[in-house]
Structure formats: structure tokens, C-alpha cells
Design a protein around this motif. Structure first.
Motif, PDB file in Angstrom:
ATOM      1  N   GLU A  85      17.575  29.260  -5.387  1.00 46.18           N
ATOM      2  CA  GLU A  85      18.693  30.193  -5.378  1.00 46.18           C
ATOM      3  C   GLU A  85      18.211  31.538  -4.823  1.00 46.18           C
ATOM      4  O   GLU A  85      17.279  32.149  -5.363  1.00 46.18           O
ATOM      5  N   VAL A  86      18.827  31.950  -3.734  1.00 41.37           N
ATOM      6  CA  VAL A  86      18.484  33.216  -3.083  1.00 41.37           C
ATOM      7  C   VAL A  86      19.767  34.023  -2.909  1.00 41.37           C
ATOM      8  O   VAL A  86      20.700  33.577  -2.235  1.00 41.37           O
ATOM      9  N   ASP A  87      19.822  35.182  -3.542  1.00 41.13           N
ATOM     10  CA  ASP A  87      21.003  36.059  -3.468  1.00 41.13           C
ATOM     11  C   ASP A  87      22.277  35.315  -3.841  1.00 41.13           C
ATOM     12  O   ASP A  87      23.324  35.461  -3.197  1.00 41.13           O
ATOM     13  N   GLY A  88      22.172  34.467  -4.863  1.00 36.05           N
ATOM     14  CA  GLY A  88      23.344  33.774  -5.378  1.00 36.05           C
ATOM     15  C   GLY A  88      23.723  32.504  -4.646  1.00 36.05           C
ATOM     16  O   GLY A  88      24.702  31.847  -5.006  1.00 36.05           O
ATOM     17  N   ALA A  89      22.961  32.139  -3.621  1.00 35.29           N
ATOM     18  CA  ALA A  89      23.260  30.921  -2.857  1.00 35.29           C
ATOM     19  C   ALA A  89      22.065  29.979  -2.921  1.00 35.29           C
ATOM     20  O   ALA A  89      20.912  30.402  -2.907  1.00 35.29           O
ATOM     21  N   ASP A  90      22.355  28.675  -2.990  1.00 35.62           N
ATOM     22  CA  ASP A  90      21.291  27.677  -2.997  1.00 35.62           C
ATOM     23  C   ASP A  90      20.825  27.407  -1.574  1.00 35.62           C
ATOM     24  O   ASP A  90      21.632  27.080  -0.695  1.00 35.62           O
ATOM     25  N   VAL A  91      19.541  27.535  -1.339  1.00 40.64           N
ATOM     26  CA  VAL A  91      18.950  27.307  -0.021  1.00 40.64           C
ATOM     27  C   VAL A  91      18.036  26.091  -0.112  1.00 40.64           C
ATOM     28  O   VAL A  91      17.148  26.031  -0.977  1.00 40.64           O
ATOM     29  N   CYS A  92      18.243  25.128   0.759  1.00 44.65           N
ATOM     30  CA  CYS A  92      17.385  23.951   0.791  1.00 44.65           C
ATOM     31  C   CYS A  92      16.107  24.326   1.533  1.00 44.65           C
ATOM     32  O   CYS A  92      16.146  24.724   2.700  1.00 44.65           O
ATOM     33  N   VAL A  93      14.972  24.207   0.855  1.00 48.77           N
ATOM     34  CA  VAL A  93      13.716  24.689   1.439  1.00 48.77           C
ATOM     35  C   VAL A  93      12.721  23.569   1.724  1.00 48.77           C
ATOM     36  O   VAL A  93      11.720  23.780   2.422  1.00 48.77           O
ATOM     37  N   PHE A  94      12.977  22.366   1.191  1.00 50.35           N
ATOM     38  CA  PHE A  94      11.994  21.284   1.321  1.00 50.35           C
ATOM     39  C   PHE A  94      12.712  19.945   1.212  1.00 50.35           C
ATOM     40  O   PHE A  94      13.651  19.796   0.438  1.00 50.35           O
ATOM     41  N   ALA A  95      12.246  18.974   2.005  1.00 46.30           N
ATOM     42  CA  ALA A  95      12.843  17.640   1.970  1.00 46.30           C
ATOM     43  C   ALA A  95      11.770  16.577   2.121  1.00 46.30           C
ATOM     44  O   ALA A  95      10.818  16.750   2.901  1.00 46.30           O
ATOM     45  N   LEU A  96      11.927  15.502   1.383  1.00 43.49           N
ATOM     46  CA  LEU A  96      10.955  14.415   1.376  1.00 43.49           C
ATOM     47  C   LEU A  96      11.713  13.095   1.348  1.00 43.49           C
ATOM     48  O   LEU A  96      12.558  12.890   0.478  1.00 43.49           O
ATOM     49  N   TYR A  97      11.439  12.224   2.310  1.00 43.90           N
ATOM     50  CA  TYR A  97      12.037  10.888   2.323  1.00 43.90           C
ATOM     51  C   TYR A  97      10.936   9.867   2.044  1.00 43.90           C
ATOM     52  O   TYR A  97       9.880   9.892   2.685  1.00 43.90           O
ATOM     53  N   VAL A  98      11.186   8.986   1.084  1.00 41.98           N
ATOM     54  CA  VAL A  98      10.190   7.983   0.725  1.00 41.98           C
ATOM     55  C   VAL A  98      10.803   6.588   0.735  1.00 41.98           C
ATOM     56  O   VAL A  98      12.013   6.415   0.572  1.00 41.98           O
ATOM     57  N   GLN A  99       9.949   5.611   0.939  1.00 41.13           N
ATOM     58  CA  GLN A  99      10.313   4.203   0.832  1.00 41.13           C
ATOM     59  C   GLN A  99       9.433   3.595  -0.251  1.00 41.13           C
ATOM     60  O   GLN A  99       8.214   3.574  -0.122  1.00 41.13           O
ATOM     61  N   GLU A 100      10.047   3.088  -1.303  1.00 40.94           N
ATOM     62  CA  GLU A 100       9.303   2.536  -2.429  1.00 40.94           C
ATOM     63  C   GLU A 100       9.392   1.006  -2.433  1.00 40.94           C
ATOM     64  O   GLU A 100      10.465   0.442  -2.631  1.00 40.94           O
ATOM     65  N   TYR A 101       8.255   0.370  -2.217  1.00 40.19           N
ATOM     66  CA  TYR A 101       8.145  -1.092  -2.230  1.00 40.19           C
ATOM     67  C   TYR A 101       7.481  -1.467  -3.554  1.00 40.19           C
ATOM     68  O   TYR A 101       6.277  -1.287  -3.731  1.00 40.19           O
ATOM     69  N   ASP A 102       8.260  -1.974  -4.495  1.00 40.82           N
ATOM     70  CA  ASP A 102       7.747  -2.124  -5.854  1.00 40.82           C
ATOM     71  C   ASP A 102       7.065  -3.471  -6.087  1.00 40.82           C
ATOM     72  O   ASP A 102       6.737  -4.205  -5.137  1.00 40.82           O
ATOM     73  N   ALA A 103       6.858  -3.815  -7.353  1.00 40.02           N
ATOM     74  CA  ALA A 103       6.124  -5.028  -7.709  1.00 40.02           C
ATOM     75  C   ALA A 103       6.849  -6.299  -7.274  1.00 40.02           C
ATOM     76  O   ALA A 103       6.213  -7.353  -7.103  1.00 40.02           O
ATOM     77  N   ALA A 104       8.163  -6.231  -7.105  1.00 43.60           N
ATOM     78  CA  ALA A 104       8.923  -7.404  -6.688  1.00 43.60           C
ATOM     79  C   ALA A 104       8.865  -7.634  -5.183  1.00 43.60           C
ATOM     80  O   ALA A 104       9.309  -8.686  -4.700  1.00 43.60           O
ATOM     81  N   CYS A 105       8.340  -6.668  -4.446  1.00 50.52           N
ATOM     82  CA  CYS A 105       8.254  -6.798  -2.987  1.00 50.52           C
ATOM     83  C   CYS A 105       7.075  -7.697  -2.629  1.00 50.52           C
ATOM     84  O   CYS A 105       5.995  -7.602  -3.217  1.00 50.52           O
ATOM     85  N   PRO A 106       7.248  -8.607  -1.637  1.00 49.18           N
ATOM     86  CA  PRO A 106       6.143  -9.493  -1.240  1.00 49.18           C
ATOM     87  C   PRO A 106       4.953  -8.701  -0.696  1.00 49.18           C
ATOM     88  O   PRO A 106       5.088  -7.577  -0.214  1.00 49.18           O
ATOM     89  N   ARG A 107       3.779  -9.289  -0.776  1.00 50.74           N
ATOM     90  CA  ARG A 107       2.599  -8.669  -0.176  1.00 50.74           C
ATOM     91  C   ARG A 107       2.732  -8.730   1.346  1.00 50.74           C
ATOM     92  O   ARG A 107       3.458  -9.586   1.855  1.00 50.74           O
ATOM     93  N   PRO A 108       2.131  -7.833   2.071  1.00 46.96           N
ATOM     94  CA  PRO A 108       1.160  -6.837   1.626  1.00 46.96           C
ATOM     95  C   PRO A 108       1.777  -5.496   1.208  1.00 46.96           C
ATOM     96  O   PRO A 108       1.051  -4.538   0.983  1.00 46.96           O
ATOM     97  N   ASN A 109       3.113  -5.426   1.120  1.00 46.43           N
ATOM     98  CA  ASN A 109       3.768  -4.164   0.769  1.00 46.43           C
ATOM     99  C   ASN A 109       3.881  -3.938  -0.728  1.00 46.43           C
ATOM    100  O   ASN A 109       4.354  -2.887  -1.159  1.00 46.43           O
ATOM    101  N   THR A 110       3.451  -4.888  -1.529  1.00 44.80           N
ATOM    102  CA  THR A 110       3.616  -4.818  -2.979  1.00 44.80           C
ATOM    103  C   THR A 110       3.025  -3.526  -3.552  1.00 44.80           C
ATOM    104  O   THR A 110       1.879  -3.174  -3.264  1.00 44.80           O
ATOM    105  N   ASN A 111       3.855  -2.829  -4.338  1.00 48.29           N
ATOM    106  CA  ASN A 111       3.430  -1.605  -5.040  1.00 48.29           C
ATOM    107  C   ASN A 111       2.894  -0.533  -4.095  1.00 48.29           C
ATOM    108  O   ASN A 111       1.932   0.178  -4.412  1.00 48.29           O
ATOM    109  N   ARG A 112       3.539  -0.398  -2.953  1.00 46.77           N
ATOM    110  CA  ARG A 112       3.190   0.675  -2.021  1.00 46.77           C
ATOM    111  C   ARG A 112       4.395   1.593  -1.822  1.00 46.77           C
ATOM    112  O   ARG A 112       5.534   1.126  -1.770  1.00 46.77           O
ATOM    113  N   THR A 113       4.127   2.863  -1.722  1.00 42.45           N
ATOM    114  CA  THR A 113       5.183   3.817  -1.394  1.00 42.45           C
ATOM    115  C   THR A 113       4.800   4.543  -0.112  1.00 42.45           C
ATOM    116  O   THR A 113       3.620   4.834   0.117  1.00 42.45           O
TER     117      THR A 113
END
Length: 231
Positions: A85-113
Motif C-alpha cells: 500500500e503506497v499513498d492509499g493505493a495497492d501497488v503490485c511490486v512482485f510476481a512469481l509463477y510456479v508449477q508444482e508437480y506433487d507426489a502423484a505426478c509420474p517420475r521424473p517430475n515427482t515432487n518437483r516445483t
């Protein structure tokens, strides 16, 4: 109609729903910046989007390995944004996009983000001034800490600055005072990530880090063991 519009106009980033991911990142940021003697008032972290997708297998891999190779690798895509919040307005300052391959995902992607995109702006206000990297490192390391606690064993980052005129997430930004419109050199960006990961290692978030050449390619015995991500 007008009352609804006024209500929407008064909504802030903190009104967006929180989740386990954003709560974990916010908590880690608060601890880290306090330890560094830095303040970033009004900072809010939220996961603004999460959807399930499938990364389709490369056709050549199916031809090579047949039924032994998965048709696709399911993952959860998350978009994690930080606002201040800057001067009463919300400013987006950072962004992160992730892909989560969990335990149910086949190898070799298993448990990788996979952190597929990361972008930031110069608009973050800190005290003392000029401490953006401390905050941004804390956000990424906060996510890595969350990912480890959620069962992910490997995290991958793509370290490559955008080409001149391209932007990963934020568009039409003003030229940097030091670099103008020139992209950050790869060596400088890599050093930024190394400092971040050294802090993560020092605090027990990351056991070890290196490049994929060291971890996989040098000892690779089969393409079947090489993880594939979207994008």
C-alpha cells in the motif's frame, strides 16, 4: 449498482483470500526482514490464481519409451503476487509463477516445483531505502520453505534475463536509472539468485543448490530421467 461499485473500489489486496502458501510466505518475510533490520510496511502476499494443468509429454519421448513413458505430467500452477500500500493505493511490486508437480505426478517430475517466471518492480518502499532484494529474496525463500514442508524435494529456477524490449510479467515499466532499457546481464542475475540461495542454505531451507548440468546432465544415463516442465 453504485453502492456495489463503491464497495469494490474500497477493496484492498489484504481483502483477497489467503491460503497456506501465502500465509507461509508472509510469515517468512516478516521474520527475515526483521532479522535484517528492514521494514516494508503494508506488504501483502497473495496467491491470486491456482489451476490444474497437464504438461504434455514430448512426442519423441513417447516414441522412444512407449507405454513406459507418461502421456502427461499433471501440475498445479500458482501465481503469487506481492502488493504494498503506497499513498492509499495497492501497488503490485512482485510476481512469481510456479508449477508444482506433487507426489502423484509420474517420475521424473515427482515432487518437483518449477519457478517458471519471476518479476519485480522498483516501486517497493523499504526502510532503510534500497532494500528491495532483501524483501524479494525473502519472498522466494519463503515459497521454497513452504514447498519443502509440502513434500517437494527439488525446486528449479530458470536464470535468464529477458531480451531487450521483452518483459516476463510486468509490462511498460520505466527505464532503470542505472541500466536504462538494457536487460540485466546474466552474470548479475545469477549472482542475485546465488545470494538468495546462500541465505536459504544458511537458514536450512535449501540443502544444496547448483545448476542442472551439475545435478543431472553430467551423470545422466537415460533421457527418461530428465524432468520436463511447461514453457
Amino acid at each position: 449498482g453504485s453502492s456495489l461499485l463503491r464497495a469494490l473500489q474500497r477493496r484492498s489486496a489484504s481483502d483477497l483470500p489467503s491460503c497456506a502458501t501465502s500465509d507461509a510466505v508472509e510469515a517468512h518475510v516478516a521474520v527475515e526482514i526483521a532479522a535484517a533490520g528492514v521494514q516494508a510496511s503494508g506488504l501483502v502476499v497473495r496467491v491470486v490464481s491456482q489451476r490444474l494443468y497437464h504438461c504434455r509429454a514430448v512426442a519423441g519421448m513417447k516414441v522412444r519409451y512407449g507405454a513406459d513413458y507418461p502421456d502427461s505430467f499433471p501440475y498445479r500452477s500458482k501465481a503469487l503476487f506481492a502488493f504494498q500500500e503506497v499513498d492509499g493505493a495497492d501497488v503490485c511490486v512482485f510476481a512469481l509463477y510456479v508449477q508444482e508437480y506433487d507426489a502423484a505426478c509420474p517420475r521424473p517430475n515427482t515432487n518437483r516445483t518449477y519457478i517458471s517466471y519471476l518479476d519485480s518492480t522498483r516501486w517497493l518502499h523499504t526502510s532503510p531505502p534500497g532494500q528491495r532484494s532483501v524483501v524479494y529474496h525473502a519472498i522466494v525463500n519463503g515459497y521454497l520453505q513452504y514447498a519443502g514442508a509440502a513434500g517437494f524435494s527439488h525446486a528449479h529456477l530458470w536464470v535468464e534475463p529477458p531480451k531487450a524490449g521483452d518483459e516476463y510479467i510486468f509490462y511498460c515499466r520505466r527505464p532503470d536509472p542505472a541500466h536504462g532499457s538494457r536487460p540485466m546481464p546474466t552474470s548479475q542475475l545469477r549472482a542475485w539468485y546465488v545470494r538468495m540461495l546462500e541465505r536459504a542454505q544458511a537458514t536450512g531451507i535449501v540443502a544444496e543448490f547448483g545448476d542442472i548440468q551439475q545435478e543431472l546432465v553430467s551423470g545422466l544415463t537415460s533421457l527418461r530421467d530428465f524432468p520436463l516442465f511447461e514453457g
